[in-house]
Motif scaffolding. Structure first.
Motif, PDB file in Angstrom:
ATOM      1  N   TYR A 156       0.797  -1.086   0.008  1.00 46.17           N
ATOM      2  CA  TYR A 156      -0.147  -0.093   0.233  1.00 46.17           C
ATOM      3  C   TYR A 156       0.913   1.116   0.110  1.00 46.17           C
ATOM      4  N   ILE A 157       0.703   2.279  -0.825  1.00 50.69           N
ATOM      5  CA  ILE A 157       1.349   3.198  -0.976  1.00 50.69           C
ATOM      6  C   ILE A 157       0.495   4.724  -0.745  1.00 50.69           C
ATOM      7  N   PHE A 158       1.031   5.517   0.139  1.00 52.68           N
ATOM      8  CA  PHE A 158       0.356   6.761   0.411  1.00 52.68           C
ATOM      9  C   PHE A 158       0.030   7.804  -0.798  1.00 52.68           C
ATOM     10  N   GLY A 159      -1.141   8.092  -0.838  1.00 51.66           N
ATOM     11  CA  GLY A 159      -1.628   9.042  -2.000  1.00 51.66           C
ATOM     12  C   GLY A 159      -1.703  10.229  -1.362  1.00 51.66           C
ATOM     13  N   PHE A 160      -0.934  11.043  -2.144  1.00 53.74           N
ATOM     14  CA  PHE A 160      -1.111  12.563  -1.796  1.00 53.74           C
ATOM     15  C   PHE A 160      -2.094  13.457  -2.567  1.00 53.74           C
ATOM     16  N   GLU A 161      -2.528  14.554  -1.816  1.00 59.95           N
ATOM     17  CA  GLU A 161      -3.768  15.130  -2.120  1.00 59.95           C
ATOM     18  C   GLU A 161      -3.393  15.998  -3.326  1.00 59.95           C
ATOM     19  N   ASN A 162      -4.426  16.575  -4.030  1.00 61.06           N
ATOM     20  CA  ASN A 162      -4.216  17.064  -5.392  1.00 61.06           C
ATOM     21  C   ASN A 162      -3.488  18.672  -5.289  1.00 61.06           C
ATOM     22  N   LYS A 194      -0.337   4.626 -12.364  1.00 57.54           N
ATOM     23  CA  LYS A 194       0.005   3.836 -13.402  1.00 57.54           C
ATOM     24  C   LYS A 194       0.788   2.581 -12.885  1.00 57.54           C
ATOM     25  N   ALA A 195       1.519   2.919 -11.793  1.00 56.61           N
ATOM     26  CA  ALA A 195       2.141   1.581 -11.283  1.00 56.61           C
ATOM     27  C   ALA A 195       1.096   0.631 -10.267  1.00 56.61           C
ATOM     28  N   ALA A 196       0.105   1.432  -9.777  1.00 56.26           N
ATOM     29  CA  ALA A 196      -0.884   0.782  -9.096  1.00 56.26           C
ATOM     30  C   ALA A 196      -2.134   0.228  -9.921  1.00 56.26           C
ATOM     31  N   ASN A 197      -2.028   0.527 -11.504  1.00 56.56           N
ATOM     32  CA  ASN A 197      -3.069   0.297 -12.441  1.00 56.56           C
ATOM     33  C   ASN A 197      -4.281   1.038 -11.728  1.00 56.56           C
ATOM     34  N   TYR A 198      -4.356   2.147 -11.382  1.00 63.14           N
ATOM     35  CA  TYR A 198      -5.384   3.139 -10.716  1.00 63.14           C
ATOM     36  C   TYR A 198      -6.200   2.376  -9.702  1.00 63.14           C
ATOM     37  N   THR A 199      -5.498   1.371  -8.884  1.00 61.91           N
ATOM     38  CA  THR A 199      -6.217   0.697  -7.904  1.00 61.91           C
ATOM     39  C   THR A 199      -6.075   1.524  -6.687  1.00 61.91           C
ATOM     40  N   ILE A 200      -7.247   2.070  -6.061  1.00 60.21           N
ATOM     41  CA  ILE A 200      -7.300   3.192  -4.775  1.00 60.21           C
ATOM     42  C   ILE A 200      -8.219   2.735  -4.074  1.00 60.21           C
ATOM     43  N   VAL A 201      -7.781   3.040  -2.636  1.00 59.47           N
ATOM     44  CA  VAL A 201      -9.008   2.775  -1.528  1.00 59.47           C
ATOM     45  C   VAL A 201      -8.620   3.976  -0.549  1.00 59.47           C
ATOM     46  N   LYS A 202      -9.549   4.122   0.314  1.00 60.83           N
ATOM     47  CA  LYS A 202      -9.625   5.069   1.534  1.00 60.83           C
ATOM     48  C   LYS A 202      -8.901   4.431   2.593  1.00 60.83           C
ATOM     49  N   GLY A 203      -8.403   5.000   3.646  1.00 60.98           N
ATOM     50  CA  GLY A 203      -7.753   4.230   4.693  1.00 60.98           C
ATOM     51  C   GLY A 203      -8.617   3.599   5.438  1.00 60.98           C
TER      52      GLY A 203
END
Length: 347
Positions: free
Chosen positions: A316-322, A335-344
């Motif tokens: 799991y890698i930390f997503g930075f805000e916009n 792209k590394a995560a193939n756009y797989t995103i979750v909330k903590g």
């Protein structure tokens, strides 16, 4: 193929090494492929005028032939041979940011570079690196060098000699060992074939930095054609490790310690350690969520490292805000995560 290694880390200004630079020049002029360091990532270099050399670059990387290459130069005068119609606005940006981590897509003058280097386009992306070893090689060789990232296509880009060696040893003629790349992410690619300009690939030179020089010069429209890419990193899978990765946003509480996290890595800023389960692997991405420069520098090294760690099965890698300075790293992470995103809170 035997891959020659040149270690230039301690010999940047050593005149005794003139034979080494001559050897590198001879390999390039003979159509060979050499991985060289730049301040962004290591590049797989070859003579941009040689059709067979460019075909060999695509073959060594396993890279699709419609994915255009970036040509590397050491002086703006080299542009006269293969570009045309460069506007005063573009010259202003070159004066401000070159040498450095930005590539300009310019109208291509036919007849000097080989046709395949542009991926069949009427434009060409050009960069002038600031890395001292890479620049000295470009100056000594004094020919335009096409140089995509020196890795197998789709894999995380290489930021040190070991990354290149693992991917391309015995596939290319040589590798120059020049220590760790400073920036850690590929260059910003700016499409200057129309106005306002378009950012074809984000990098450490941001929209706001460019508009500080030329206010209102960057288009905000998302009108880039992904099927006919004008820059690397637009169409095909890029930057991905073998280890599955998920981006995590909104981590505000400690994650459950009752789950079995033993084969899971959390790639988070150091100040987020308090949220990470004790039985997981913690890998510091940067100091804190404002430290984008540190995250840029460390990202690819971490993606390479987790693939080398047999105990890590997912990450799991930390997503930075916009934010303007986080656009580039989030582009690479997505792209590394193939756009797989979750909330903590869903973990």
């Amino acid at each position: 193929m035997e891959t020659k290694i040149w270690d230039l880390r301690n010999h940047l200004t050593d005149d005794v090494n003139i034979d080494t630079y001559n050897e590198i020049k001879n390999v390039f002029e003979a159509g060979g492929l050499i991985a060289i360091p730049t301040e962004t990532v290591y590049g797989l270099g070859g003579d941009a005028r040689n059709e067979q050399t460019i075909k060999n670059i695509y073959a060594a990387k396993g890279r699709p032939s419609d994915n255009p290459l970036i040509v590397h130069i050491h002086h703006v005068k080299q542009l006269d041979a293969f570009t045309e119609h460069i506007t005063q606005e573009v010259r202003m940006l070159m004066n401000q940011f070159w040498p450095g981590p930005i590539s300009f897509i310019l109208p291509l003058k036919k007849g000097y570079l080989c046709e395949s280097v542009s991926g069949g386009l009427s434009s060409i992306a050009v960069r002038m690196p600031s890395h001292p070893i890479g620049r000295k090689i470009l100056e000594f060789v004094d020919i335009p060098i096409a140089a995509p990232s020196a890795n197998l296509s789709g894999r995380p880009s290489p930021t040190n000699f070991e990354h290149v060696y693992r991917d391309l040893n015995q596939r290319i003629d040589g590798i120059v060992n020049g220590d760790q790349s400073e920036e850690g992410l590929e260059s910003t690619v700016l499409d200057c074939t129309q106005y306002p300009f378009r950012i074809a690939r984000p990098g450490s030179i941001t929209k706001s930095m460019i508009e500080n020089v030329l206010p209102g010069s960057i288009s905000t429209k998302e009108n880039l054609n992904q099927e006919n890419p004008i820059a690397p990193g637009m169409k095909y899978k890029h930057y991905a490790p073998d280890t599955p990765i998920t981006i995590v946003y909104a981590v505000h509480q400690q994650l459950s310690s009752s789950k079995d996290w033993r084969n899971v890595a959390f790639i988070f800023p150091k100040d987020k350690l308090k949220y990470i389960p004790e039985n997981a692997t913690f890998i510091p991405l940067c100091e804190n969520e404002r430290d984008i420069k540190g995250a840029n520098h460390n990202l690819y090294q971490i993606l390479h490292d987790i693939d080398q760690n047999e105990n890590i099965k997912e990450a799991y890698i930390f997503g930075f805000e916009n934010r303007d300075d986080a656009v580039a790293i989030m582009n690479r992470m997505q792209k590394a995560a193939n756009y797989t995103i979750v909330k903590g809170e869903t973990l």
